[in-house]
Scaffold this motif. Structure first.
Motif, PDB file in Angstrom:
ATOM      1  N   LYS A 148      36.685  46.282  31.781  1.00  6.35           N
ATOM      2  CA  LYS A 148      37.394  45.132  31.633  1.00  6.35           C
ATOM      3  C   LYS A 148      38.560  44.899  31.067  1.00  6.35           C
ATOM      4  N   PRO A 149      39.337  44.328  31.714  1.00  4.40           N
ATOM      5  CA  PRO A 149      40.243  43.843  31.169  1.00  4.40           C
ATOM      6  C   PRO A 149      40.703  42.794  29.883  1.00  4.40           C
ATOM      7  N   ASP A 194      41.480  51.330  35.915  1.00 11.66           N
ATOM      8  CA  ASP A 194      41.161  50.791  37.416  1.00 11.66           C
ATOM      9  C   ASP A 194      39.820  51.248  37.804  1.00 11.66           C
ATOM     10  N   ASN A 195      39.085  49.632  37.782  1.00 11.05           N
ATOM     11  CA  ASN A 195      37.488  49.916  37.976  1.00 11.05           C
ATOM     12  C   ASN A 195      37.098  51.074  39.703  1.00 11.05           C
ATOM     13  N   ARG A 535      37.770  36.682  38.403  1.00 17.20           N
ATOM     14  CA  ARG A 535      37.792  37.994  38.440  1.00 17.20           C
ATOM     15  C   ARG A 535      37.245  39.189  39.032  1.00 17.20           C
ATOM     16  N   LYS A 538      39.024  38.949  42.532  1.00 19.72           N
ATOM     17  CA  LYS A 538      40.042  39.200  42.753  1.00 19.72           C
ATOM     18  C   LYS A 538      40.291  40.900  42.171  1.00 19.72           C
ATOM     19  N   LYS A 539      39.581  40.659  40.621  1.00 20.14           N
ATOM     20  CA  LYS A 539      39.928  42.753  39.925  1.00 20.14           C
ATOM     21  C   LYS A 539      38.523  43.192  40.063  1.00 20.14           C
ATOM     22  N   ASP A 540      37.419  42.605  40.097  1.00 18.50           N
ATOM     23  CA  ASP A 540      36.293  43.526  40.304  1.00 18.50           C
ATOM     24  C   ASP A 540      35.562  44.031  41.374  1.00 18.50           C
ATOM     25  N   ASN A 541      36.029  43.706  42.133  1.00 17.36           N
ATOM     26  CA  ASN A 541      35.883  43.380  43.887  1.00 17.36           C
ATOM     27  C   ASN A 541      34.525  43.185  43.922  1.00 17.36           C
ATOM     28  N   TRP A 604      44.294  35.291  40.494  1.00 19.02           N
ATOM     29  CA  TRP A 604      43.464  35.230  38.444  1.00 19.02           C
ATOM     30  C   TRP A 604      44.380  36.071  37.862  1.00 19.02           C
ATOM     31  N   GLU A 605      44.251  35.554  36.520  1.00 20.22           N
ATOM     32  CA  GLU A 605      44.853  36.144  35.537  1.00 20.22           C
ATOM     33  C   GLU A 605      44.272  36.709  34.421  1.00 20.22           C
ATOM     34  N   SER A 606      44.482  37.839  33.685  1.00 20.68           N
ATOM     35  CA  SER A 606      43.751  37.699  32.468  1.00 20.68           C
ATOM     36  C   SER A 606      44.573  36.564  30.805  1.00 20.68           C
TER      37      SER A 606
END
Ligand code: AMP
Length: 609
Positions: A148-149, A194-195, A535, A538-541, A604-606
């Motif tokens: 993850k980030p 990129d997951n 997160r 948005k990021k991990d779906n 969402w952002e880091s």
């Protein structure tokens, strides 16, 4: 404190576990002594112990704390002050936990030595598995692992999730057997940031090596189910890659692409046909066993909030055992399952006595926190509470070997990395003993009501998010009279569902619902939930769009009638803010008049420091 042994020697590993659990008390005393002597001059400990590393004094003077109490110390380190504030050993990184504080992930200190402790922990899992399952050395493991980030704190320290930290370490790269290619996923695919590419590539590698795979898994059940979903979405493309021997062009991460191309190596139409036939069949029942026929078990954590995925996993697994091997957290790795083939509902973890110093706060059987009543003495900020109250609190804490069978406790840890008497927030029940070390069933996390992946939403988070959203309704003259929630995991990824009972101000009429406004309400709730939720979304779906189901007038009365019929007291009835009972959900669902989904992905952002 970390015994040396050959990780390939199963017998030595089992002997070590027997020694550790037999001498649980002595090991715990040594751990505390080591932590205290090492850290007695840290700013934190010396403020309570004045330079004395006495165990009795430690128990009398050092307070039991929550994250908010230690957050200022952690932030000072993140901002560049020396580690000695809390730890004599240098803090080498901060581990971002899935718990949040003030909307940001909690950060746990970690040291170089801690990586070795984790490696010891992972290595010792295998002898236990080998005791129950034969021939695991005759094939491979398809473990689907992801990173993850991460961010750099102002002091230059890395802040990232514990598993990301471990997978990026040399300890992971040099893990036993890795060089003999016993894992189907190349490290480059695991480490691909990129997951989506990572997941696709790991599945591709697992499919190509299907005849050799003896065990499959991911850390948590939710991640494994996401992999099945990815297989569902991409099996045609995966098969086409296998047929042509060419990795899809959208796999652009260079090192991941190279590593996977080497494994794919040449076209294999027979294998592509075979997988196509299985994946193309109408039902996916037992798909894991069909696609990976030699698999002996699925290694995923299915305890705690992950238990909700057991029925779905059972559907796909074809009767394979679901194995929860370990219990761990960002703060510290905790316990292992000595009976890995036991049914998920019977899983217990034995805390390894050399991982940290463990203490236990007694909690009532109905899981209400006994010591929660004694609020003022549990935090540093409340140092001025009376001595009497403080004593009461101390009496609530027991040592590892003193917990009682059938009793419930909240776990409190003192680690080698700078946490002292820290409340992890997990409620555990004692189910038995392995030698002298107690075994615990994970009961639940304190306060958490909704969880799909690593998100942990409590009643307050939910209340605050709903409060934000209902602001939109006020100008329209709508009133939100009641709400509750549940996690719908009938599709992958799961999503949060809120049931809302609405009426017009001044009468009981159901308002005319405007689609756009209700969808906006869904989005506001999502935007108001914490960092980890956003997160995951948005990021991990790993979480789907939040849904609001509006129910007709009187629905929550029907819910109350149901709860009372199940034994709730009418006098003390409070609307449950999260529903688990299928019957209760059916009662609500039968009265739904409108369903709305969030149309936006939340912001969402880091996080930044
Ligand atoms: P994190 O700090 O984000 O790594 O999350 C750690 C938390 O995840 C623990 O404190 C538990 O609440 C939960 N957890 C970890 N392992 C297990 C397990 N085997 N069973 C149930 N919950 C677990």
């Amino acid at each position: 404190m970390l015994p040396r042994y050959d990780p390939n020697d199963n017998e030595a590993g089992m002997k070590l576990l027997e020694d550790l659990t037999t001498n649980a008390h002595q090991v715990q005393q040594q751990v505390l002594e080591k932590i205290l002597t090492q850290n007695v001059h840290t700013e934190y400990l010396s403020s309570f112990l004045n330079g004395h590393s006495n165990k009795k004094l430690f128990k009398e003077k050092v307070p039991v704390v929550n994250y908010e109490d230690i957050k200022p110390y952690i932030e000072r380190i993140a901002n560049g002050e020396p580690s000695e504030i809390i730890s004599a050993q240098p803090i080498t990184e901060l581990l971002t936990s899935s718990g949040t504080s003030g909307g940001q992930p909690k950060m746990m200190p970690s040291t170089a030595e801690d990586l070795d402790r984790k490696t010891f922990f992972y290595n010792i899992l295998m002898p236990v598995m080998n005791k129950y399952v034969d021939g695991l050395d005759q094939g491979k493991a398809m473990h689907l692992l992801f990173i993850k980030p991460e961010i750099i704190t102002p002091s230059g320290l890395m802040a990232r999730p514990v598993l990301t930290s471990y997978y990026k370490s040399n300890n992971f790269r040099n893990r036993p057997f890795n060089r003999f290619n016993v894992y189907t996923s190349p490290d480059e695919a695991i480490l691909c940031p990129d997951n989506k590419q990572s997941m696709y590539c790991q599945l591709l590698c697992g499919l190509v090596q299907r005849d050799e795979v003896l065990r499959v898994g991911a850390v948590f059940a939710s991640a494994f189910l996401r992999a099945i979903k990815c297989l569902e979405d991409y099996w045609r493309e995966l098969c086409s890659n296998i047929r042509t021997g060419h990795v899809s062009d959208w796999i652009t991460n260079p090192s991941c692409r190279n590593a996977v191309s080497l494994i794919l190596s040449k076209p294999n139409s027979d294998l592509a046909d075979l997988i196509e036939q299985e994946c193309g069949s109408k039902s996916w029942e037992g798909i894991i066993k069909r696609v990976w026929p030699r698999t002996k078990y699925i290694e995923v954590i299915v305890t705690g909030s992950m238990a909700q995925y057991i029925p779905t996993l059972e559907f796909y697994s074809g009767g394979l055992p679901l194995v929860s091997t370990m219990y761990a957290s960002s703060e510290c790795y905790l316990g292992i399952n000595f009976k890995p083939l036991s049914k998920p509902s019977d899983v217990s973890y034995t805390l390894l006595p050399n991982m940290a110093y463990f203490e236990f706060l007694h909690v009532e059987k109905n899981h209400e926190q006994v010591s929660e009543e004694i609020q003022c003495n549990t935090t540093i900020s409340d140092k001025n509470c009376t001595q009497k109250e403080y004593k009461k609190e101390i009496m609530e804490l027991v040592d590892l070997v003193d917990v009682k069978l059938g009793h419930y406790y909240e776990l409190v840890i003192t680690t080698f990395t700078g946490l002292y008497r820290y409340r992890v927030g997990d409620i555990l029940m004692v189910t038995g003993f392995h030698n002298n070390a107690p075994q615990f069933r994970f009961v639940h996390r304190r306060n958490v009501v909704l969880s799909i992946d690593t998100d942990k939403t409590n009643e307050d988070d939910l209340f605050n998010a709903v409060t934000q959203a209902k602001r939109l309704l006020k100008p329209l003259g709508f009133l939100l009279t009641e709400y509750t929630s549940y996690v719908d995991t009938s599709s992958i990824p799961g999503h949060y569902v809120l049931f809302w009972e609405l009426k017009m101000k001044g009468n009981n009429d159901l308002p005319e619902l405007d689609h756009a406004i209700m969808e906006q309400c869904c989005s506001i709730v999502e935007d108001s939930l914490d960092y980890v939720y956003r997160r995951c979304r948005k990021k991990d779906n790993s979480i789907g769009p939040l849904e609001i189901r509006v129910v007709k007038h009187g629905t929550f009365d029907a819910l109350m009638d149901f709860c009372v019929s199940q034994g709730s007291s009418v006098n003390q009835y409070k609307t449950p803010r999260c529903i688990k009972s299928e019957e209760a959900i059916n009662i609500l669902d039968a009265r739904v008049v409108g369903r709305f989904f969030s149309k936006n992905v939340p912001f969402w952002e880091s996080f930044r420091m």
